[in-house]
Design an enzyme around this catalytic site. Structure first.
Site, PDB file in Angstrom:
ATOM      1  N   SER A 102     -35.315  -4.482  -9.807  1.00 23.39           N
ATOM      2  CA  SER A 102     -34.779  -3.056 -10.347  1.00 23.39           C
ATOM      3  C   SER A 102     -35.983  -3.545 -12.149  1.00 23.39           C
ATOM      4  O   SER A 102     -36.396  -3.310 -12.204  1.00 23.39           O
ATOM      5  CB  SER A 102     -33.675  -2.746 -10.914  1.00 23.39           C
ATOM      6  N   ASP A 241     -37.672   3.558 -14.806  1.00 23.53           N
ATOM      7  CA  ASP A 241     -37.607   1.465 -14.062  1.00 23.53           C
ATOM      8  C   ASP A 241     -38.301   1.241 -13.182  1.00 23.53           C
ATOM      9  O   ASP A 241     -39.069   1.856 -12.551  1.00 23.53           O
ATOM     10  CB  ASP A 241     -36.259   0.639 -14.133  1.00 23.53           C
TER      11      ASP A 241
END
Length: 445
Positions: A102, A241
């Site tokens: 992530s 992200d």
């Protein structure tokens, strides 16, 4: 629930090359997951990844493990986490596997699983996989080995899905949008979604090289997009992200709009268009200003523990559709089964176009209380959350802020950090109080 040995709040995550993020363990993980899923009649899973250089190695290891368990594998290549969830459903696969850490730096990576409904794997299945990991790895007979193949149209399928979640009778032709993909999994998807819907798109963070994911760009580093929006005189900016499940936005002045403000705008638009369905779920970290603003609109608000998994659980429990973390995980169950940065952006752009208001105007109904989050790296033996001096300081700060703010102290679920959050009406006071607690946390060994 039983103690977990490997699975954390967001799958298995760590430093590449160190246990458990090693080729050997990840191959065994693929085999263990394959054995558990095969017991449920599974024949196929999908694997997608972000743009980290280690993704190739871990993808091959997982593929080998699943094949050894007799499971066919569809390889999606670079694909946002929510895209993997969506494609898992549409391909009728039994599971989708995400190779990503992530928002973490490139040298970290992780593995997490989606069920056949596009939601995070049930606890019972994760625990069954953990139990299987304790057994020796085997291999099915040659005739029953799983096959692997590339899914060549994966990106195009997900782009069309995203576009289908924007009203067909309106266009983004009057908007100039800066899109920052964090050199991550959305680099070949997000700009095309907004461009095909009519927007003029200025791209940043769309040149991944394997090591630059989240580096000085994306939803965790907003300076670049804020500057770009102002310099290009753009209407707004969208920052995602590394794996595309988190979003932050920027209005035309360069002001950063977080998950609390994004979910407020979406909830208000649903209310105005008659689509209000229940309340909104935030987390313990959600700004008190969001709670107060929603109360003014007679919209219920509930807090879950931190983590999009917990937001999802509370949404299911209450039968609501909208939830978010202030860090940018935004869930709208009217459209998706998990947090999706691109879909959240399209929800906000729907409000911008339908209400004919700028992002700056849409956020004016929410007054955010000053909030400071201090991250303290921690590797000691004793738990700061149980330290007498730390707890006494927390009690003292809570008493100081009674009726005006709050303090929250918690461990990160993905990194060795203690997070100290203080919220109140005055930033100077908030800073003083947060640092007071953080300094005491640093003393715990």
């Amino acid at each position: 629930m039983s103690d977990r040995k490997y699975f954390g709040t967001d799958g298995i995550r760590g430093l590449v090359g160190q246990y458990p993020i090693t080729p050997e363990f990840v191959m065994k993980l693929g085999y263990a997951a394959g054995k558990v899923l095969a017991g449920q009649g599974t024949k196929k899973v999908l694997i997608g990844k972000d743009t980290r250089i280690s993704g190739y190695m871990l993808e091959s290891a997982l593929e080998a493990g699943f094949s050894a368990a007799g499971i066919d594998v569809g390889l999606l290549g670079p694909m946002p986490t929510p895209g993997i969830a969506y494609l898992t459903k549409t391909f009728r696969a039994e599971a989708g596997i995400v190779i990503s850490a992530s928002h973490n730096p490139f040298y970290d990576n992780g593995i997490k699983f989606f069920s056949n409904t596009g939601e995070k794997l049930p606890d019972a299945v994760e625990l069954a996989i953990e139990a299987e990991l304790d057994n020796p790895m085997g291999c099915v007979e040659s005739a029953k080995l799983g096959k692997a193949s590339r899914v060549n149209d994966a990106a195009g399928r997900y782009i069309e899905f995203c576009k289908s979640n924007f009203p067909s009778k309106i266009s983004l032709k009057d908007l100039t949008i800066v899109v920052d993909c964090a050199h991550g999994a959305t680099y070949h998807i997000a700009p095309n979604v907004f461009r095909e819907l009519g927007a003029t798109v200025i791209e940043i963070g769309t040149a991944p090289n394997g090591t630059n994911i989240n580096q000085g760009c994306g939803a965790t580093s907003m300076a670049a997009i804020s500057k770009a929006v102002v310099e290009h005189k753009a209407d707004l900016g969208i920052a995602l992200d590394g794996d595309g499940d988190r979003i932050m936005m920027v209005d035309h002045t360069g002001y950063v709009i977080d998950g609390d403000e994004i979910i407020y705008i979406i909830a208000c638009n649903d209310l105005k268009t008659g689509r209000k369905e229940g309340g909104v779920v935030g987390t313990l970290m959600s700004n008190m200003g969001l709670e107060l603003a929603l109360k003014e609109l007679d919209i219920e608000f509930a807090r879950s523990n931190v983590g999009d998994r917990h937001v999802m659980e509370l949404l299911r429990e209450k039968g609501w559709q909208l939830g978010a973390e202030n860090s940018g995980h935004v869930i709208n169950l009217n459209h998706t089964s998990t947090g999706d940065g691109i879909i959240a952006a399209l929800n906000v752009l729907t409000a911008v176009t339908k209400q004919e208001k700028s992002l700056f105007e849409l956020r004016q109904g929410l007054t955010m209380l000053p909030q400071l989050l201090v991250n303290v790296r921690f590797s000691g033996q004793n738990n700061p959350l149980n330290d007498a001096d730390v707890l006494a300081a927390v009690d003292e700060v809570n008493e100081t802020l009674t009726g005006r703010g709050r303090v929250l102290l918690r461990k990160s679920g993905t990194e060795p950090l203690i997070r100290v959050m203080v919220e109140g009406p005055d930033m100077d006071e908030v800073t003083l109080l947060a640092n007071k607690i953080a300094d005491l946390v640093k003393l715990v060994k």
